[in-house]
Design an enzyme around this catalytic site. Structure first.
Site, PDB file in Angstrom:
ATOM      1  N   GLU A 136       0.824  -1.208   0.000  1.00  0.00           N
ATOM      2  CA  GLU A 136       0.000   0.000   0.000  1.00  0.00           C
ATOM      3  C   GLU A 136       0.862   1.264   0.000  1.00  0.00           C
ATOM      4  OE1 GLU A 136      -2.836  -0.416  -1.142  1.00  0.00           O
ATOM      5  OE2 GLU A 136      -4.199   0.098   0.474  1.00  0.00           O
ATOM      6  N   THR A 180      -5.105  10.224  -6.027  1.00  0.00           N
ATOM      7  CA  THR A 180      -5.017  10.116  -4.562  1.00  0.00           C
ATOM      8  C   THR A 180      -4.153  11.246  -3.999  1.00  0.00           C
ATOM      9  OG1 THR A 180      -5.128   7.742  -4.846  1.00  0.00           O
ATOM     10  CG2 THR A 180      -4.469   8.505  -2.677  1.00  0.00           C
TER      11      THR A 180
HETATM   12  P1  ADP Z   1      -7.506   2.565  -4.908  1.00  0.00           P
HETATM   13  O1  ADP Z   1      -7.893   3.621  -3.905  1.00  0.00           O
HETATM   14  O2  ADP Z   1      -8.559   2.299  -5.942  1.00  0.00           O
HETATM   15  O3  ADP Z   1      -6.937   1.325  -4.298  1.00  0.00           O
HETATM   16  P2  ADP Z   1      -4.913   3.460  -5.050  1.00  0.00           P
HETATM   17  O4  ADP Z   1      -4.685   4.891  -5.358  1.00  0.00           O
HETATM   18  O5  ADP Z   1      -4.779   2.963  -3.666  1.00  0.00           O
HETATM   19  O6  ADP Z   1      -6.325   3.119  -5.677  1.00  0.00           O
HETATM   20  O7  ADP Z   1      -3.922   2.550  -5.895  1.00  0.00           O
HETATM   21  C1  ADP Z   1      -3.776   2.671  -7.253  1.00  0.00           C
HETATM   22  C2  ADP Z   1      -2.286   2.856  -7.582  1.00  0.00           C
HETATM   23  O8  ADP Z   1      -1.523   1.684  -7.265  1.00  0.00           O
HETATM   24  C3  ADP Z   1      -2.133   3.090  -9.061  1.00  0.00           C
HETATM   25  O9  ADP Z   1      -1.120   4.073  -9.225  1.00  0.00           O
HETATM   26  C4  ADP Z   1      -1.631   1.747  -9.591  1.00  0.00           C
HETATM   27  O10 ADP Z   1      -0.829   1.870 -10.741  1.00  0.00           O
HETATM   28  C5  ADP Z   1      -0.816   1.210  -8.415  1.00  0.00           C
HETATM   29  N1  ADP Z   1      -0.762  -0.265  -8.406  1.00  0.00           N
HETATM   30  C6  ADP Z   1       0.344  -1.026  -8.398  1.00  0.00           C
HETATM   31  N2  ADP Z   1       0.028  -2.332  -8.356  1.00  0.00           N
HETATM   32  C7  ADP Z   1      -1.300  -2.427  -8.363  1.00  0.00           C
HETATM   33  C8  ADP Z   1      -2.211  -3.518  -8.351  1.00  0.00           C
HETATM   34  N3  ADP Z   1      -1.805  -4.794  -8.337  1.00  0.00           N
HETATM   35  N4  ADP Z   1      -3.530  -3.223  -8.323  1.00  0.00           N
HETATM   36  C9  ADP Z   1      -3.965  -1.943  -8.356  1.00  0.00           C
HETATM   37  N5  ADP Z   1      -3.153  -0.867  -8.364  1.00  0.00           N
HETATM   38  C10 ADP Z   1      -1.817  -1.095  -8.383  1.00  0.00           C
END
Ligand code: ADP
Length: 308
Positions: free
Chosen positions: A128, A181
């Site tokens: 995360e 974000t």
């Molecule tokens: P959400 O709130 O929908 O989880 P986040 O902002 O926490 O979205 O996460 C999205 C970010 O994490 C994006 O920049 C994405 O490229 C990166 N990322 C890396 N690996 C993954 C993955 N396996 N699944 C989703 N997002 C990923």
């Protein structure tokens, strides 16, 4: 067991009064992952379907989380990960959390469960940290533990699983707009007045008590966000009218899911959830944005093992 297939659910963090500490797990929306043992040590992401995300383990939250686990459990066994994405990255319903939590859950099962849920949360949080720049557990905790969770601290990880009132139902609206974000974080003021802080911890305490007592009226009175929503809601189209219409249709409360753009309403029972979904649909359709709406029970179990 040499291979495992799992369903990794989406989740809603913050829940209005619990910025960065509360979260709950959803039922119908989620990714699937297949993880298998191999003979060459280390982690490989061999396939990602559904979205354009990096296969590089150092750039994918699943890879980072898996490596964090294996650092604490050195082994000659290697692991291959396949990710089938349904949760859009950046939608605010825990896309990255589903992958980070899924990777550590799956590997832990294949290793005969050497780690506790709390330890798995710690590893998933490292993933995360890659996605959002800060290690937070408010999405990975409900995905790994199921239900509604409260993150008391992240260092050390201390997470409490709260009871889920039986009829509690969520309506999730994902307006398909881009909301970074980082921008959603920047817009939050760094200082909070004493007056607002008192209201917020009053509501958080009351909300936790309401979950224990299945007190839906108190859930409704305490699902309020004095601190973040007034600023972040400005980034979400029609937020005020969506909120008002949802409450008028019987929702217990309405707020921003994670850092948005998704929003959520909680209701007592499915019938009200359908009414709320209908009014939300009317408002968002009228402004011509692409969207998805989900009605979901609170998923008390979290990640589920699927038949291979
Ligand atoms: P959400 O709130 O929908 O989880 P986040 O902002 O926490 O979205 O996460 C999205 C970010 O994490 C994006 O920049 C994405 O490229 C990166 N990322 C890396 N690996 C993954 C993955 N396996 N699944 C989703 N997002 C990923």
């Amino acid at each position: 067991m040499d291979e495992i297939k799992i369903f990794c659910p989406a989740s809603v963090a913050n829940m209005s009064c619990g910025f960065d500490v509360l979260g709950f797990c959803l039922s119908p929306v989620g990714d699937e992952m297949v993880i298998r043992k191999t003979n060459s040590p280390g982690v490989k992401i061999t396939k990602i379907e559904g979205q354009d995300l990096p296969l590089d383990v150092k750039k994918n939250v699943a890879g980072i989380a898996a490596e964090a686990l294996l650092k604490e459990h050195p082994t000659q066994t290697g692991f291959e990960i396949e990710i089938y994405k349904n949760i859009k990255a950046g939608s605010g319903i825990g896309s990255s959390a589903a992958s980070a939590a899924g990777a550590v859950f799956g590997i832990n099962e294949l290793l005969n469960k050497p780690f506790t849920a709390t330890e798995l949360i710690t590893f998933a949080m490292e993933g995360e940290a890659l996605a959002s720049g800060a290690a937070h557990a408010d999405n990975v905790a409900p995905v790994l533990m199921g239900g509604i969770t409260l993150v008391r601290t992240v260092d050390p990880v201390d997470v409490i699983k709260l009871p889920t009132p039986n009829e509690l139902t969520a309506v999730i609206l994902h307006p398909k707009i881009e909301l970074k974000t980082l921008h959603a974080r920047e817009i939050i003021k760094k200082n909070v007045t004493m007056e607002k802080a008192i209201k917020q911890w009053g509501n958080l305490g009351a909300f936790v008590s309401a979950l224990f007592n299945e007190d839906y009226d108190l859930i409704s009175r305490s699902l309020k966000d004095e601190i973040v929503e007034p600023m972040r809601s400005l980034l979400i189209p029609e937020f005020d009218s969506l909120k008002k219409a949802s409450i008028d249709a019987g929702a217990l409360g309405f707020g921003i899911s994670g850092s948005g753009p998704s929003v959520f309403a909680l209701t007592k029972g499915k019938d009200t959830a359908h009414k709320v979904s209908k009014v939300i649909n009317q408002i968002i359709s009228s402004i011509g944005i692409d969207f998805e709406i989900h009605i979901s029970e609170i998923n008390k179990h979290g990640i589920k093992i699927l038949p291979n």
